[in-house]
Design an enzyme around this catalytic site. Structure first.
Site, short mmCIF file in Angstrom:
data_model
loop_
_atom_site.label_atom_id
_atom_site.label_comp_id
_atom_site.label_asym_id
_atom_site.label_seq_id
_atom_site.Cartn_x
_atom_site.Cartn_y
_atom_site.Cartn_z
N ASP A 287 3.86 19.11 3.66
CA ASP A 287 4.17 19.25 2.24
C ASP A 287 4.01 20.71 1.85
OD1 ASP A 287 4.50 16.43 1.08
OD2 ASP A 287 2.61 16.23 2.16
N ARG A 356 4.51 19.81 -10.62
CA ARG A 356 5.30 19.76 -9.38
C ARG A 356 6.78 19.55 -9.70
NH1 ARG A 356 2.65 15.02 -6.08
NH2 ARG A 356 4.04 15.75 -4.41
N LYS A 386 12.43 14.03 -3.06
CA LYS A 386 11.45 12.98 -3.36
C LYS A 386 11.13 12.99 -4.86
CE LYS A 386 7.42 15.90 -2.22
NZ LYS A 386 6.28 16.11 -1.32
N HIS A 387 10.58 11.90 -5.42
CA HIS A 387 10.17 10.63 -4.84
C HIS A 387 11.09 9.56 -5.43
CE1 HIS A 387 6.58 13.26 -5.04
NE2 HIS A 387 6.20 12.68 -3.92
N HIS A 399 -1.52 7.34 -5.21
CA HIS A 399 -2.50 7.48 -4.13
C HIS A 399 -3.64 6.47 -4.31
CE1 HIS A 399 -0.49 11.43 -3.88
NE2 HIS A 399 -0.82 11.38 -2.60
N ASP A 471 7.04 7.07 1.42
CA ASP A 471 5.85 7.86 1.15
C ASP A 471 4.74 7.29 2.05
OD1 ASP A 471 4.15 9.71 0.01
OD2 ASP A 471 4.68 9.21 -2.05
#
Length: 571
Positions: A287, A356, A386-387, A399, A471
């Site tokens: 990443d 991001r 992504k995503h 996460h 992912d």
């Protein structure tokens, strides 16, 4: 007394012989017996049949002819056709080139007097670049007036060039590229430096097996291994990492910051992984988004966040950021970047995307995301968008837990899907699918396990033909709700190609075993495996992935390039 001679007759005795001598010399010259003092005119090659009749006097006609010829793989003033002409024909017609250069994209032969560079792969011409003086009279606005806005805008800069590249996809396999100096305040409407007509030609040597032959010769374990991208353990080539390669035939690895101590250790680790006797080269991914999501060690200068880049909103800047990200990765030996982020940051409470994202405007996210993607790809590094189908409107960190987005398909098409659709249309090769539940589309499974999302929307509706990767399946969004092995099986059945397993050796083994059991029981057909493996091998061959080992990384030189770029755009 003697008679005197007439003085006039006296001079005639001398003039007549001189005149006779002069006439003799002149006659001798006419029949070619002497040396001429006047040089011959140079031999001029006749114009080729595809030369525009109205040369530089009519730029509009010349630009139109250039666009028209390019659709046939032709360049004005040049008799060859990309995708069809063999390099032997070029050599027979034009003779030996002045210079020959070998590059990753093929071999290039330069004909200085013709103002043409001819590129070829597998003996077939695939690129004709013309530096013709008539073309060099064409200004930027004339190109856009005739051709409209380009399908892609790329940028190239080195010590001597600072260029803009307008790319027009004139056919599904052929691009017309106009290369000009980058517009500036001093020269806002620069003239063309050269053009390129490029046709995709498959470069496959006689020794290289076809993809179908390769797949036929693979065991079931090798096929399953290609469909897993595993997290590395520790910082060295330990027993577990060796086992993943030799026993489970894993096809690629993802690396996190804890795996990468310094440049020397990182290069050594990647080189050791490549040293194993592998049937297919490894995908080596990380990443490296820029901003605070960066993994590479060694004190590399950091890029601004995507949010800051979105505020600047400059296509060239985004492209050059992508290019430098690609250069960084390639220098260490990586070939896969899990970037750029194409999520639209539409929810200010989003705990995982935030800065991001390039912003909350789908036009800006699309434009800058695609330019970043193209920049990464320009360094022969695989970019991952992504995503999918969009993580920007979540309020839960996947996460830790499973986010839920209650949008309909129509609502997604009006916002979240816009950047992904456009990136796919502009050459995206890998899409990462998110662990988010969209109950309006699939009430049972998150996107990374959903056939309606991966197959119906991504494959069928958006026409994506590349590699779909999940992912990380060890994230809480999956492990808190599903058995990790069965989640991987469901994902493959629903359309994914690669299962990303970022952490823990036991998780990787469990997923491998679950997939193998599902194939043995007929829950997943071997044909289904073959479809994914074909896409994976195609990707590796497209980017010429190999197990070549890398040397030392020049951090100082890379930082110089990064800082120069930031100085230019962050004044």
């Amino acid at each position: 007394m003697a008679k005197q001679r007439n003085p006039r007759l006296y001079w005639l005795y001398f003039l007549i012989p001189l005149l006779i001598l002069a006439l003799a010399v002149y006659a001798f010259g006419l029949v070619g017996g002497g040396t001429r003092s006047v040089k011959e005119n140079p031999i001029v090659s006749p114009p080729t049949t595809n030369k525009p009749s109205d040369k530089s006097e009519n730029l509009d006609a010349l630009v139109r002819d250039t666009f028209s010829f390019s659709k046939e793989g032709k360049v004005v003033h040049t008799p060859f056709i990309t995708g069809k002409t063999k390099i032997m024909e070029v050599n027979q017609k034009w003779g030996e080139p002045n210079h020959t250069t070998e590059a990753e994209s093929g071999i290039y032969e330069e004909y200085v007097e013709r103002h043409v560079v001819v590129g070829y792969v597998s003996e077939t011409v695939n690129d004709i670049r013309s530096y013709d003086s008539e073309l060099q009279n064409i200004p930027l606005n004339e190109v856009k007036k005739v051709g409209g806005e380009p399908d892609e805008v790329r940028y190239y800069q080195d010590e001597t060039h600072n260029q803009i590249i307008l790319v027009y996809h004139v056919t599904p396999s052929t691009d017309l590229k106009w290369i000009l100096p980058k517009p500036s305040d001093r020269v806002p409407n620069p003239k063309v430096d050269h053009i390129s007509v490029f046709t995709e030609v498959k470069n496959q040597s006689n020794q290289q097996k076809s993809i179908s032959e390769t797949i036929t010769g693979m065991s079931m374990d090798e096929k399953i291994g290609q469909m897993i991208l595993a997290g590395i353990t520790g910082t060295t080539m330990d027993t577990n990492n060796k086992s993943l390669l030799t026993k489970y035939k894993i096809g690629g690895f993802i690396f996190y910051r804890e795996n990468l101590v310094n440049p020397q250790q990182t290069v050594q680790l990647l080189n050791e992984l490549k040293s194993n006797d592998l049937a297919l080269p490894l995908l080596l991914g990380v990443d490296q988004e820029g901003g605070h999501i960066t993994r590479l060690p060694g004190g590399l200068a950091n890029f601004p966040t995507n949010q800051e880049i979105g505020t600047i909103n400059n296509s060239q800047f985004s492209y050059q950021v992508g290019t430098l990200l690609g250069k960084e990765l390639k220098a260490f030996g990586f070939n896969l970047d899990f970037a750029p982020v194409l999520d639209i940051n539409s929810n200010p409470n989003n705990p995982i995307i935030g800065d991001r994202s390039f912003g909350n405007n789908p036009e800006i996210v699309s434009k800058l995301g695609i330019q970043t993607m193209n920049g990464i790809q320009s360094e022969n590094v695989i970019a991952t968008i992504k995503h999918f189908p969009g993580h920007g409107d979540t309020s839960v960190d996947s996460h830790l837990e499973l986010p839920i987005i209650k949008k309909t398909r129509i609502q997604l098409e009006g916002l979240e899907l816009i950047p992904f659709r456009r990136a796919i249309d502009n050459g995206a090769d890998v899409v990462m699918v998110a662990h988010i539940l969209l109950p309006q589309l699939d009430s049972n499974f998150p996107a990374s396990m959903s056939k309606p999302i991966m197959t119906d929307i991504l494959r069928n509706q958006l026409g994506f033909k590349g590699v779909i990767i999940t992912d990380d399946m060890t994230m809480g969004a999956i492990t808190e709700h599903f058995d990790i092995g069965q989640a991987a099986v469901q994902s493959l059945k629903s359309g994914s190609d690669i299962i990303l397993v970022g952490h823990e050796y036991d998780n990787i083994v469990e997923i491998f075993s679950s997939i193998k059991t599902a194939v043995q029981k007929g829950e997943i057909s071997e044909q289904r495996l073959n479809e994914s493996v074909e896409r994976i091998i195609t990707l590796k061959r497209k980017y010429k992935i190999n197990n070549e080992k890398m040397g030392n990384v020049n951090i100082g030189e890379m930082n110089k390039s990064i800082n120069n770029l930031l100085d230019e755009y962050l004044k």
